[in-house]
Scaffold this motif. Structure first.
Motif, PDB file in Angstrom:
ATOM      1  N   ASN A 182       0.875  -1.188  -0.021  1.00 24.80           N
ATOM      2  CA  ASN A 182       0.000  -0.098   0.205  1.00 24.80           C
ATOM      3  C   ASN A 182       0.982   1.231   0.078  1.00 24.80           C
ATOM      4  OD1 ASN A 182      -2.200  -1.687   0.166  1.00 24.80           O
ATOM      5  ND2 ASN A 182      -2.513  -1.382   2.195  1.00 24.80           N
ATOM      6  N   ARG A 183       0.328   2.372  -0.488  1.00 24.13           N
ATOM      7  CA  ARG A 183       0.849   3.505  -0.381  1.00 24.13           C
ATOM      8  C   ARG A 183       1.569   4.069   1.143  1.00 24.13           C
ATOM      9  NH1 ARG A 183       3.982   6.403  -3.739  1.00 24.13           N
ATOM     10  NH2 ARG A 183       2.397   6.046  -5.499  1.00 24.13           N
ATOM     11  N   THR A 195       3.866   2.349   2.758  1.00 23.80           N
ATOM     12  CA  THR A 195       4.222   1.275   3.532  1.00 23.80           C
ATOM     13  C   THR A 195       5.764   1.545   4.102  1.00 23.80           C
ATOM     14  OG1 THR A 195       2.723  -0.321   2.666  1.00 23.80           O
ATOM     15  CG2 THR A 195       4.433  -1.246   3.941  1.00 23.80           C
ATOM     16  N   ALA A 207       0.003  -5.051   4.727  1.00 29.35           N
ATOM     17  CA  ALA A 207      -0.302  -4.368   3.644  1.00 29.35           C
ATOM     18  C   ALA A 207       0.896  -4.641   2.547  1.00 29.35           C
ATOM     19  CB  ALA A 207       0.210  -2.515   4.078  1.00 29.35           C
TER      20      ALA A 207
END
Length: 345
Positions: free
Chosen positions: A234-235, A237, A338
């Motif tokens: 995910n953005r 992380t 994530a």
């Protein structure tokens, strides 16, 4: 190779001097009883030089009687994976016997090299697979730089091939093609089973596993050494989250961190600070792939959120496959919070 040439008298010393030009591509040291100088070393007894020669040289060429050599080297024998190549030559350099570590140690190859360079020299190779020209799995592993586990099981596999019986190879299509192109391959000797189709596995014939993973069994295992990890996240992380995910993935699947040679991901992750920091910490390069490259793949991948957000077939699995040398995805993605991790080779 670093080669020790052992002599015991003047005729064998003269033979060693004649041999040196044929070994000019190697680093050679002559152990003898009279001449001192660059790469010439004086000794009193063969027993005095063997500990050093055994530990520090890739090969030892003896210019002396076979029986004497066998008696002298016997206390130093450990195993075929670590013992140096041992060869014996006649004083006229017309006969060579690769006595020990013919395959992994390189004695057979060195003997072949000598017979090609010395006119009239005959190689008395005694390794059965070399004599009858059948596939040898230790030479296959050596050629491609693959590791070997359960080397003691090699004899059972080799004997089956030599006796024209079948051997089962559990591996992936890329390894199957590699084997088919290797010297000595004969179709009738092999049954191939994909790791995802173990319902076809046979218990009645010897097996060889070719995979980066080390498996909990006693069969001969050959391990490609260069693993690529495909990573999705995910953005935003963090490096710590990525590192923890990779650590768990490697632990669960028996992967040695030393064999991770590259990381791979989707181009949209190119500016992920955590990913870049993790790559730097691991001291491995990271390769990014665009939408066109990923969507051009014809393999089926595990459903991914990346399809929804980026219109691509996935991140971790396609990236691992694209960046790997043999274009083989051997571990499908696992999700750790994530982070998604997959592995190829």
């Amino acid at each position: 190779m670093k080669i020790a040439i052992a002599t015991i008298n003047n005729p064998s010393l003269e033979a060693a001097k004649k041999l040196l030009p044929y070994l000019s591509e190697h680093e050679c040291h002559v152990f003898n009883k009279s001449d001192d100088g660059e790469n010439f070393h004086i000794f009193k007894k063969v027993d005095d030089i063997l500990p050093t020669a055994w530990a520090e040289f890739d090969a030892i060429i003896f210019l002396m009687a076979t029986g004497a050599v066998i008696r002298k080297i016997a206390p130093h024998l450990k195993d075929k994976a670590t013992d140096p190549a041992v060869l014996i030559m006649t004083l006229d350099l017309k006969r060579v016997i690769p006595l020990l570590s013919g395959h992994l140690g390189g004695a057979n190859e060195l003997a072949d090299e000598l017979t090609q360079k010395i006119g009239g020299c005959v190689n008395f190779v005694t390794t059965a697979s070399d004599q009858i020209k059948v596939l040898a799995f230790d030479m296959f592993a050596k050629k491609y730089g693959f590791g070997i586990t359960n080397l003691k099981s090699l004899a059972e596999v080799s004997n089956a091939i030599i006796n024209k019986k079948q051997v089962q190879v559990v591996s992936y299509p890329a390894m199957e093609e590699l084997l088919k192109g290797f010297e000595g391959y004969k179709k009738e000797n092999f049954v191939f089973v994909h790791p995802d189709k173990l319902e076809d596995f046979r218990d009645d014939i010897p097996s060889v596993y070719i995979s980066p993973q080390k498996l909990p069994n006693s069969a001969l295992q050959i391990h490609p050494q260069e693993i690529v990890l495909g990573l999705g996240m995910n953005r935003g992380t963090s490096k710590k989250e990525i590192a923890n995910a990779v650590r768990r993935f490697c632990y669960e699947h028996g992967i040695d961190n030393a064999n991770i040679k590259k990381l791979a991901s989707f181009e949209a992750k190119r500016d992920e600070i955590g990913l870049l920091e993790f790559s730097k910490e691991m001291e491995v390069d990271i390769e990014f792939f665009n939408e066109k490259a990923i969507n051009a793949l014809t393999q089926d991948f595990t459903p991914s959120q990346a399809t929804k957000f980026f219109n691509i077939k996935g991140v971790a699995e396609p990236a691992a496959l694209l960046a790997s040398e043999y274009k083989t995805l051997f571990l499908s993605k696992r999700v750790y919070g994530a982070v998604t991790v997959a592995a190829g080779f």
